[in-house]
Motif scaffolding. Sequence first.
Motif, PDB file in Angstrom:
ATOM      1  N   ARG A   1       0.808  -1.229   0.000  1.00 56.16           N
ATOM      2  CA  ARG A   1       0.000   0.000   0.000  1.00 56.16           C
ATOM      3  C   ARG A   1       0.832   1.265   0.000  1.00 56.16           C
ATOM      4  O   ARG A   1       0.352   2.328  -0.388  1.00 56.16           O
ATOM      5  CB  ARG A   1      -0.949   0.008   1.215  1.00 56.16           C
ATOM      6  N   GLY A   2       2.069   1.162   0.447  1.00 55.81           N
ATOM      7  CA  GLY A   2       2.927   2.335   0.445  1.00 55.81           C
ATOM      8  C   GLY A   2       2.350   3.446   1.307  1.00 55.81           C
ATOM      9  O   GLY A   2       1.695   3.218   2.318  1.00 55.81           O
ATOM     10  N   ARG A   3       2.607   4.667   0.881  1.00 60.00           N
ATOM     11  CA  ARG A   3       2.144   5.840   1.631  1.00 60.00           C
ATOM     12  C   ARG A   3       0.887   6.412   0.980  1.00 60.00           C
ATOM     13  O   ARG A   3       0.842   7.586   0.606  1.00 60.00           O
ATOM     14  CB  ARG A   3       3.247   6.885   1.696  1.00 60.00           C
ATOM     15  N   ASP A   4      -0.107   5.569   0.862  1.00 60.96           N
ATOM     16  CA  ASP A   4      -1.309   5.954   0.124  1.00 60.96           C
ATOM     17  C   ASP A   4      -2.459   6.396   1.025  1.00 60.96           C
ATOM     18  O   ASP A   4      -3.534   6.705   0.523  1.00 60.96           O
ATOM     19  CB  ASP A   4      -1.797   4.773  -0.732  1.00 60.96           C
ATOM     20  N   PHE A   5      -2.245   6.431   2.334  1.00 62.24           N
ATOM     21  CA  PHE A   5      -3.356   6.775   3.227  1.00 62.24           C
ATOM     22  C   PHE A   5      -3.902   8.171   2.953  1.00 62.24           C
ATOM     23  O   PHE A   5      -5.120   8.362   2.870  1.00 62.24           O
ATOM     24  CB  PHE A   5      -2.934   6.660   4.688  1.00 62.24           C
ATOM     25  N   ASP A   6      -3.013   9.144   2.813  1.00 63.14           N
ATOM     26  CA  ASP A   6      -3.471  10.518   2.592  1.00 63.14           C
ATOM     27  C   ASP A   6      -4.280  10.634   1.308  1.00 63.14           C
ATOM     28  O   ASP A   6      -5.281  11.363   1.248  1.00 63.14           O
ATOM     29  CB  ASP A   6      -2.287  11.478   2.544  1.00 63.14           C
ATOM     30  N   THR A   7      -3.863   9.901   0.279  1.00 58.55           N
ATOM     31  CA  THR A   7      -4.607   9.918  -0.982  1.00 58.55           C
ATOM     32  C   THR A   7      -6.005   9.347  -0.791  1.00 58.55           C
ATOM     33  O   THR A   7      -6.993   9.893  -1.308  1.00 58.55           O
ATOM     34  CB  THR A   7      -3.853   9.103  -2.047  1.00 58.55           C
ATOM     35  N   THR A   8      -6.091   8.269  -0.042  1.00 59.98           N
ATOM     36  CA  THR A   8      -7.396   7.649   0.209  1.00 59.98           C
ATOM     37  C   THR A   8      -8.285   8.570   1.039  1.00 59.98           C
ATOM     38  O   THR A   8      -9.475   8.720   0.748  1.00 59.98           O
ATOM     39  CB  THR A   8      -7.210   6.296   0.929  1.00 59.98           C
ATOM     40  N   ARG A   9      -7.722   9.183   2.061  1.00 59.41           N
ATOM     41  CA  ARG A   9      -8.505  10.116   2.886  1.00 59.41           C
ATOM     42  C   ARG A   9      -9.012  11.298   2.048  1.00 59.41           C
ATOM     43  O   ARG A   9     -10.165  11.705   2.174  1.00 59.41           O
ATOM     44  CB  ARG A   9      -7.668  10.623   4.058  1.00 59.41           C
ATOM     45  N   ASN A  10      -8.152  11.814   1.185  1.00 57.10           N
ATOM     46  CA  ASN A  10      -8.569  12.936   0.340  1.00 57.10           C
ATOM     47  C   ASN A  10      -9.646  12.515  -0.639  1.00 57.10           C
ATOM     48  O   ASN A  10     -10.558  13.298  -0.957  1.00 57.10           O
ATOM     49  CB  ASN A  10      -7.370  13.514  -0.404  1.00 57.10           C
ATOM     50  N   TYR A  11      -9.555  11.271  -1.132  1.00 53.51           N
ATOM     51  CA  TYR A  11     -10.626  10.756  -2.000  1.00 53.51           C
ATOM     52  C   TYR A  11     -11.954  10.775  -1.265  1.00 53.51           C
ATOM     53  O   TYR A  11     -12.980  11.212  -1.823  1.00 53.51           O
ATOM     54  CB  TYR A  11     -10.293   9.335  -2.466  1.00 53.51           C
TER      55      TYR A  11
END
Length: 202
Positions: free
Chosen positions: A165-175
């Motif tokens: 998943r890498g550092r994808d949390f912020d991208t998911t939260r922004n989605y």
Amino acid sequence: MKLFEKLFRPRPPIRDREALADFIDAQSAFIVQKGIFEYSRARAGHYAKVLFAEEGFARSVELARWQAFPLGLAMVGEMVDVVLRPHAGADRRAVLDRIIMVVLSVFDRYPVPPSIGEAGWQEARRELERRLDLVGGHAPKRVMDIPDPLAESYFAMMPIHEKLRGRDFDTTRNYLRISLCNIHDELIERIDAAAVTGALLK
């Protein structure tokens, strides 16, 4: 011509409890499922078609969809409270209670997902009710802030191994933030808030 008319046909107004329930149902499913599918495709890259064709991955996606659905209901339900609270006046707690009933009625439209089981599904319902009940204990949030407490749980449900998943949390939260803001805009455009508030209080 018929396709053109269908694409640009005005969406029906929301004036009663059933129309509100249908909106909550459709938008809750949309926000969580779109994120799951788009994130999975993005992480799989050129191998997305192969990955989605695998039976094991398909089961993981199905599990993620049902696990995430109550989170979508919680987010959209709270957003509905933000829209209706100014019209509720002294009845704001009563209106929230009715919104909770509508959201739970949407949850109850669906049979127990085999991937989750009866006990897990009932626990998800209790947690959904608890989350919505807490909405009455604080001032209305900005719509973009509503997903924040649930974003980490949602990200953990992605059917991609955590090491990938890498550092994808912020991208998911922004989605989630952007999607819920778009859903809010559609609700504002379609809802007769005074009529729906009155219908909920009847």
